[in-house]
Write an enzyme that holds these catalytic residues in place. Sequence first.
Site, mmCIF file in Angstrom:
data_model
loop_
_atom_site.group_PDB
_atom_site.id
_atom_site.type_symbol
_atom_site.label_atom_id
_atom_site.label_comp_id
_atom_site.label_asym_id
_atom_site.label_seq_id
_atom_site.Cartn_x
_atom_site.Cartn_y
_atom_site.Cartn_z
ATOM 1 N N HIS A 1 0.547 -1.073 0.131
ATOM 2 C CA HIS A 1 -0.182 -0.173 0.408
ATOM 3 C C HIS A 1 0.939 1.000 -0.331
ATOM 4 O O HIS A 1 0.856 2.193 -1.222
ATOM 5 C CB HIS A 1 -1.030 -0.067 1.397
ATOM 6 N N GLU A 2 1.880 1.308 0.523
ATOM 7 C CA GLU A 2 2.487 2.339 1.303
ATOM 8 C C GLU A 2 3.514 2.503 -0.360
ATOM 9 O O GLU A 2 3.883 3.543 -0.459
ATOM 10 C CB GLU A 2 3.272 2.093 2.348
ATOM 11 N N HIS B 1 2.087 4.593 -2.650
ATOM 12 C CA HIS B 1 1.615 6.286 -2.771
ATOM 13 C C HIS B 1 3.420 6.339 -2.945
ATOM 14 O O HIS B 1 3.113 7.548 -3.924
ATOM 15 C CB HIS B 1 1.851 6.012 -1.026
ATOM 16 N N GLU C 1 -4.783 7.645 -2.516
ATOM 17 C CA GLU C 1 -5.400 6.648 -2.465
ATOM 18 C C GLU C 1 -5.602 5.339 -3.849
ATOM 19 O O GLU C 1 -5.509 4.050 -4.019
ATOM 20 C CB GLU C 1 -6.588 6.908 -1.447
HETATM 21 ZN ZN ZN Z 1 -3.033 5.401 2.104
#
Ligand code: ZN
Length: 504
Positions: free
Chosen positions: A264-265, A268, A294
Amino acid sequence: MQEKLAELKARLLEASDLQAAAAVLSWDQATYMPPGGAASRGRQLALLSRLAHERATDPALGKLLDELRPYEERLPYDSDEASLIRVARREYERATRVPADFVAEFSAHQSASFEVWSRARPANDFAAVQPYLEQTVEYSRRLADFFPGYEHIADPLIDMYDYGMRVSTLRPLFAALRDLLVPLVEAIGRQPAIDDSVLYRHYPEASQLSFGLEVAQRYGYDLARGRQDKSAHPFTTKFAAGDVRITTRVNEHDLSEALFSTLHEAGHALYEQGVRPELEGTPLGGGTSAGVHESQSRLWENLVGRSRAFWTYFYPRLQAVFPEQLGGVSLDDFYRAINKVQPSLIRTNADEVTYNLHIIIRFELELALLEGRLAVKDLPEAWAALYRQYLGIEPPDHRDGVLQDVHWFGGMVGGVFQGYTLGNVMAAAFFEAATRAHPEILEEMAAEGRFDTLLRWLQEHIYQHGSKFTAAELLERVLGGPLTVEPYARYLSRKYGDIYDLRS
Ligand code: ZN
């Protein structure tokens, strides 16, 4: 004009450097700072934020932006320079609309509210936070009122995270999503539950960390311009184009936690590392909105990281790292375990299908609070009613109910939740567009563990632009129209129809 533009850039670079300095201090606070540093770190961060605010609202900056207006109007809308002036003006106007006294007062209230909440949540004590939350609703309304002319009182608050999005467009989008998800969750609930106990065996920390980081690098996360550390809550932070860091947390008895938070990170971070270096140090130098950001974390975490194509390549590698734990578990059983759907009380632990219902519940409640249709004292009952209605479950207490998220208690009411669901819906739309343009993306993933065609597509269409375009402009450019739930609906029904054997 070139001189004025150079002066604008110099001012914006200083503002960006002040923010970066504050980000370094915050990163350190969340990773390595000993507890003894807390008091002075708070003071140091407050100083930097005051200096940044003074610069962001300096009347000389406003004058410069006015003088540059005719120049901006002669340039193409999507040129770097016109975009720089346009976005800098938007930020200047937003910063100067809200009086400094109000900012200070609201921020002191937010800290006090956060303090009370952090004790009230473990104590399951809603009464303790109720007066603070009542004031937060009031402050949030007053904040919105500094931006008169809105259609809905939440619109100015939504603008702060997802600029240009409106309650009038989000409501029908979320309603369509709810009408899709509630029956899907019910249909899944009628099927046999998936056994995911394999994920809760013992997985030593060091191997978890190295596997996750290896995948992040395969995605394209560049460690010459980044690093990973541990923190209580995973996050991504950027100090410069050449320094974009991620954090994760490890649970030795839950394989999903570190792995999927890392992916997830990393999503980003790929976005931030992919912004064109020429935009560094300007308001264009980072991702454009909470929702678009997101969408990238979710795309790499879920559409890629929880896909069968991904695990076709990576599962044998994970088995080699954890032979005792996974040696006897088939790819199919593992794939089903990481995609198990089950209504649960806690948003942050929710699966892909139920997650958005947690957000839709919060969004509906926020609007009701801001509109005055719902009183804070009645919030827990309204919360429980919506959980019953949408997810068929009900929190046994406030701790795992209305008190679970920091957003309303340390921040504001309105604007803070919609980005998560916008991100999920956009992720599916972007991924569908990328794989339609390049059907080989899935094959590269499954056969070679390669992601370069996908990453190149995302860089070209999304990352390189930084904040030049609003989310709506970007969606129009990439998808040729506004956001709809259709690609997300197709994605969910194909994937979960298969996993849960829903086709009759
Ligand atoms: Zn996030």
